[in-house]
Scaffold this active site. Sequence first.
Site, short mmCIF file in Angstrom:
data_model
loop_
_atom_site.label_atom_id
_atom_site.label_comp_id
_atom_site.label_asym_id
_atom_site.label_seq_id
_atom_site.Cartn_x
_atom_site.Cartn_y
_atom_site.Cartn_z
N GLN A 129 0.84 -1.34 0.02
CA GLN A 129 0.12 0.11 -0.16
C GLN A 129 0.99 1.22 0.11
O GLN A 129 2.29 1.18 0.17
CB GLN A 129 -0.93 0.11 1.22
CG GLN A 129 -0.13 -0.17 2.73
CD GLN A 129 -1.14 -0.78 3.62
OE1 GLN A 129 -2.20 -0.57 3.69
NE2 GLN A 129 -0.40 -1.41 4.70
N TYR A 158 -10.00 5.29 19.67
CA TYR A 158 -9.93 4.31 18.72
C TYR A 158 -9.61 2.98 19.37
O TYR A 158 -10.27 2.01 19.28
CB TYR A 158 -9.31 4.53 17.33
CG TYR A 158 -9.30 3.49 16.39
CD1 TYR A 158 -10.32 3.44 15.46
CD2 TYR A 158 -8.38 2.59 16.54
CE1 TYR A 158 -10.42 2.05 14.68
CE2 TYR A 158 -8.26 1.48 15.70
CZ TYR A 158 -9.62 1.34 14.81
OH TYR A 158 -9.58 0.23 13.89
N ASP A 182 0.31 -0.23 13.38
CA ASP A 182 0.50 1.15 13.87
C ASP A 182 0.99 0.90 15.41
O ASP A 182 1.58 1.85 15.92
CB ASP A 182 -0.70 2.09 13.98
CG ASP A 182 -1.86 1.53 14.49
OD1 ASP A 182 -2.20 1.03 15.66
OD2 ASP A 182 -2.97 1.63 13.71
N GLU A 201 1.21 -8.62 11.53
CA GLU A 201 1.07 -7.63 10.50
C GLU A 201 1.83 -7.77 9.27
O GLU A 201 2.75 -8.29 9.35
CB GLU A 201 1.65 -6.44 11.30
CG GLU A 201 2.01 -5.04 10.45
CD GLU A 201 0.69 -4.50 9.70
OE1 GLU A 201 -0.28 -4.33 10.52
OE2 GLU A 201 0.70 -4.21 8.38
N ASP A 236 1.35 -12.76 6.99
CA ASP A 236 0.03 -12.96 6.24
C ASP A 236 -0.79 -13.76 7.60
O ASP A 236 -0.58 -14.65 7.78
CB ASP A 236 0.03 -13.69 5.40
CG ASP A 236 -1.48 -14.07 4.81
OD1 ASP A 236 -2.45 -13.70 5.41
OD2 ASP A 236 -1.68 -14.24 3.56
N CYS A 237 -1.92 -12.92 8.00
CA CYS A 237 -2.55 -13.18 9.23
C CYS A 237 -3.39 -14.63 8.87
O CYS A 237 -3.50 -15.36 9.92
CB CYS A 237 -3.49 -12.18 9.91
SG CYS A 237 -4.67 -11.76 8.64
N ASP A 257 -7.58 -5.67 13.36
CA ASP A 257 -7.70 -4.25 13.03
C ASP A 257 -7.17 -4.09 11.81
O ASP A 257 -6.22 -3.35 11.50
CB ASP A 257 -6.67 -3.57 13.98
CG ASP A 257 -6.53 -2.15 14.20
OD1 ASP A 257 -7.55 -1.40 13.58
OD2 ASP A 257 -5.46 -1.60 14.67
N GLU A 333 -15.87 11.38 12.73
CA GLU A 333 -17.12 10.65 12.61
C GLU A 333 -17.24 9.77 13.74
O GLU A 333 -16.07 9.43 14.47
CB GLU A 333 -17.04 9.71 11.45
CG GLU A 333 -17.18 10.25 10.06
CD GLU A 333 -17.16 9.33 9.04
OE1 GLU A 333 -18.25 8.71 8.61
OE2 GLU A 333 -16.17 8.77 8.57
#
Lengths: 345, 345
Positions: A129, A158, A182, A201, A236-237, A257, A333
């Site tokens: 990404q 959050y 994160d 992750e 890869d989870c 998450d 939001e």
Amino acid sequence: MEVVEGLEKHFGVNSMEKLMVKTLSSEGDHLSVFMGPQQSVINLRTFSNGLVSIIIDYLREGEEEPLLTTLDGKALEMALGKLGKDIKSVTLPPIKRGTPFDVYFPLSDGRLVEYDVDKLIYDERSPFQRVQIMHSKTFGNMLVLDGLPNLAESDLVYTESIMCRGTEDYKDKEILILGGGDGALLNELRQENPKQIIMVEIDEMVMKICKEHLRSACGDTLDSYTGKNYQIIVGDCIKYIEKCVFQGKKFDYVISDLTDIPISETPQGEMWEFIKKVIRMSFSVLNDTGKFLTHGTGISCTNQLAMFEGVVGELEIPLSFTCTHAFVPSFLEDWVFYQIQRKTA
Amino acid sequence: MEVVEGLEKHFGVNSMEKLMVKTLSSEGDHLSVFMGPQQSVINLRTFSNGLVSIIIDYLREGEEEPLLTTLDGKALEMALGKLGKDIKSVTLPPIKRGTPFDVYFPLSDGRLVEYDVDKLIYDERSPFQRVQIMHSKTFGNMLVLDGLPNLAESDLVYTESIMCRGTEDYKDKEILILGGGDGALLNELRQENPKQIIMVEIDEMVMKICKEHLRSACGDTLDSYTGKNYQIIVGDCIKYIEKCVFQGKKFDYVISDLTDIPISETPQGEMWEFIKKVIRMSFSVLNDTGKFLTHGTGISCTNQLAMFEGVVGELEIPLSFTCTHAFVPSFLEDWVFYQIQRKTA
């Protein structure tokens, strides 16, 4: 006519050159295009429903004075208001394009918001990404993944919401975090005295960058991939869960998450299949009373939330869920969070 | 060229009529105007700095399908991205004009935000201002005064911040509220067992409307103008303070919930004079250790906040101040609050 006079008055008489006039439809749809000062292009349009719109488009570089301020716009509105009592008008702040970094991000329901981003700190593409760190005057450093705000320094709520801090007891529990690059979730969970936390992750670049620029969220958690009661696995989870199934390893909590609920017409397609797979597989490594915790999307996306709840209800394993919501500052939001577990007979 | 082809591909070949082409400057500033489907007007512009901008302007009524969705825009961006690796592009959500009620409100620093307003509940002009109640899916009912969001049902934190709940002890104290027509501040203060609260609000329409539509903020406080330990006076707060000076009445707290700090170049002009007057007069009715509490503006308006602090420092009475800040949901910003008192020798 009066609008043109108003604009000429503002910009100076003879400052506007008419480039074209065109009747677009017989129902009163007209377009005039002018060139104003500083090569500004002014579209003045009347619509069949009575709306008159003005678009003033020009290049403004650096600290140049704006051609038309919001106050000027208000003054023009006042002048036009004198034409009739029933005239309503609105001046919008300038819409900026070609900025050195994005300042507009869409909310979950597609609304436009201008953030007070004043610095692009990091901008690279990982194999997975686009990874950016931007600084917002209000929210501090923000992690932006593929153009979407992910987590900012302002967003402890959050993390506390997805983990249900205060409601769930993590003491001596085994926890699996899916994603969470994160580091914020892992950092908060470490403080709850769990037996062990595994975090999987896929994108190492995210962790590397957050360790440096999102430190108020992740603390020292990402400095080492193993700690007293936690381990970070880069990978890869789904593959990791498969390994756990094979080894018979079980967890008390799986906290996902990963990606948001997709915005789509129907709960189909690659992303939805991925979400279903994640939930299904998570329950294959959860104890009978284990919980799957995750986040949904913005509270105004009622259709998407309903689709997600439908998907949860239709899996082979009978599941029940509760949900909570909290206003996440940098998301601007109310965000919805889900707590899912096996239905008890 | 490629952009035009991309648009034609989206809208259908022969669907676009070229209305004009014009070279605006010799440095590469060109404008083409097209008419596309549904009488859309398309400005395609190239700027001297390499920026290419496209504005697509059309009338969309009711539930009509959009001419170009954000996804279409992304597809066009992808197609253009193939032209070169270094091409950056952004598609903005549609900018709506001529909506039946405002959905865009500017933040304190002029940024643009689209609110999820789905209903205009009330819209009248009082002798003092335009009074609106709008419903936001996220924030509940919002009081909007002269086009600026004032307080929403989501904003208890605003009230708790201006009154410094938890830090100030109001038990058996005498309190004067200036403004505060939404009733929220009075409602929260009543719960702190003060000796007496006087609230002076000039605009009865605001109170009448908030009593009905902002009830989760004001409770039953505005149902009666007098209560066990409070009194609401409809009138000019300056005149009321003058009366108190004359009668020798003193307060422990004056809380000013009047206008925001003005956005201006210098701390001069009518609004700043009003602010100075309010502070000066408030101290004429405050006990020696009394406190003046008020709100400032958004935290990113550093100039305005510095001006306010300068003004406080330069009044004839030596004053010192502290400040706090809190993220107020419907403001979408961190808001600054001031606590001002006489300097102790």
